[in-house]
Design a protein around this motif. Structure first.
Motif, mmCIF file in Angstrom:
data_model
loop_
_atom_site.group_PDB
_atom_site.id
_atom_site.type_symbol
_atom_site.label_atom_id
_atom_site.label_comp_id
_atom_site.label_asym_id
_atom_site.label_seq_id
_atom_site.Cartn_x
_atom_site.Cartn_y
_atom_site.Cartn_z
ATOM 1 N N THR A 43 -1.901 -5.839 -7.091
ATOM 2 C CA THR A 43 -2.796 -6.101 -5.967
ATOM 3 C C THR A 43 -4.144 -5.417 -6.160
ATOM 4 N N VAL A 44 -4.106 -4.155 -6.611
ATOM 5 C CA VAL A 44 -5.366 -3.437 -6.867
ATOM 6 C C VAL A 44 -6.171 -4.130 -7.954
ATOM 7 N N LEU A 45 -5.505 -4.556 -9.015
ATOM 8 C CA LEU A 45 -6.192 -5.251 -10.106
ATOM 9 C C LEU A 45 -6.771 -6.577 -9.622
ATOM 10 N N SER A 46 -6.013 -7.311 -8.804
ATOM 11 C CA SER A 46 -6.490 -8.597 -8.288
ATOM 12 C C SER A 46 -7.706 -8.408 -7.394
ATOM 13 N N LEU A 47 -7.664 -7.388 -6.536
ATOM 14 C CA LEU A 47 -8.810 -7.128 -5.665
ATOM 15 C C LEU A 47 -10.036 -6.708 -6.470
ATOM 16 N N TRP A 48 -9.813 -5.933 -7.536
ATOM 17 C CA TRP A 48 -10.942 -5.531 -8.371
ATOM 18 C C TRP A 48 -11.549 -6.736 -9.078
ATOM 19 N N PHE A 75 1.840 -3.036 -6.330
ATOM 20 C CA PHE A 75 0.690 -2.218 -5.944
ATOM 21 C C PHE A 75 -0.414 -2.300 -6.994
ATOM 22 N N LEU A 76 -0.043 -2.106 -8.253
ATOM 23 C CA LEU A 76 -1.040 -2.180 -9.324
ATOM 24 C C LEU A 76 -1.596 -3.585 -9.472
ATOM 25 N N ALA A 95 0.815 -1.210 0.000
ATOM 26 C CA ALA A 95 0.000 0.000 0.000
ATOM 27 C C ALA A 95 0.852 1.266 0.000
ATOM 28 N N SER A 97 -13.544 -8.655 -6.647
ATOM 29 C CA SER A 97 -14.837 -8.027 -6.359
ATOM 30 C C SER A 97 -15.839 -8.288 -7.475
#
Length: 216
Positions: free
Chosen positions: A139-144, A136-137, A128, A147
């Motif tokens: 992780t954000v993509l994986s979380l999106w 970072f990118l 973070a 979801s």
């Protein structure tokens, strides 16, 4: 020498980018034994258990409260039979609370959970902070993506899918590690060659301004 290494001039990169065995990457303890099916009885029991739970909730549409009550009733009946049978046979009655929730076992589980949670939070904090932009990118993509998948299916089905993947993919990768690394390495090389061809045949033929032509 492996046939995969002998058929390619360039060395094969490992998919996980680590020189340590897969068992060591998962901590090298009991959890690693279960994930990699070193303890087949426990791994199969967990997989069968989560499959039964998923079937009850998703296929049979069983209510959680009803399931909890029925499990409690069954457990009480078993303890009742066990206690009275032990008294008839002159055996000491079972000490279920001390057997399940002994202080030593509870402390060990709590310390293990605290260590894993601290490790996860440290990793999440590192990502973070943006010190590694790629992670970072990613992780954000994986979380999106997670979801989006969660909006398509129920939480129980998603957890079931994650648990099944966690109990099957690492074990299959460890068994066919050489083949998977070879295919991943070849796929990466083919992808790089594809982008090079696109760059040479398409991107370089795009008309550019006079300033860019002079600089080239």
């Amino acid at each position: 020498m492996s046939r995969y290494y002998s058929s390619s001039s360039s060395p094969i990169k490992r998919l996980l980018g680590q020189d340590r065995p897969l068992h060591a990457l998962f901590g090298g303890g009991k959890v690693a034994d279960i994930i990699l099916w070193r303890d087949k009885r426990v791994s199969a029991s967990i997989l069968a258990g989560i499959s039964i739970i998923w079937t009850l909730f998703e296929v049979l549409e069983y209510n959680f409260l009803s399931l909890l009550c029925h499990i409690s009733i069954t457990a009480m009946l078993l303890v009742f039979i066990w206690s009275n049978g032990a008294a008839l046979l002159g055996q000491p009655p079972p000490k279920i609370p001390e057997l399940i929730l002994s202080e030593k076992a509870f402390t060990r589980v709590a310390l293990t959970f605290r260590a894993k949670l601290t490790q996860f939070l440290s990793l999440l904090h590192y990502v973070a902070c943006g010190k590694d932009l790629k992670w970072f990118l990613l992780t954000v993509l994986s979380l999106w993506i997670l979801s989006v998948i969660g909006s398509w299916c129920s939480t129980i089905s998603l957890l079931f899918f994650v648990l099944v993947c966690g109990l099957t993919i690492p074990a299959l990768y460890e068994r066919y590690e050489e083949e998977v690394d070879y295919l991943a390495s070849r796929g990466s090389q083919d992808l790089k060659e594809f982008f090079k061809r696109v760059d040479s045949r398409v991107l370089e033929r795009i008309p550019r301004g006079p300033g860019k032509r002079k600089s080239n």
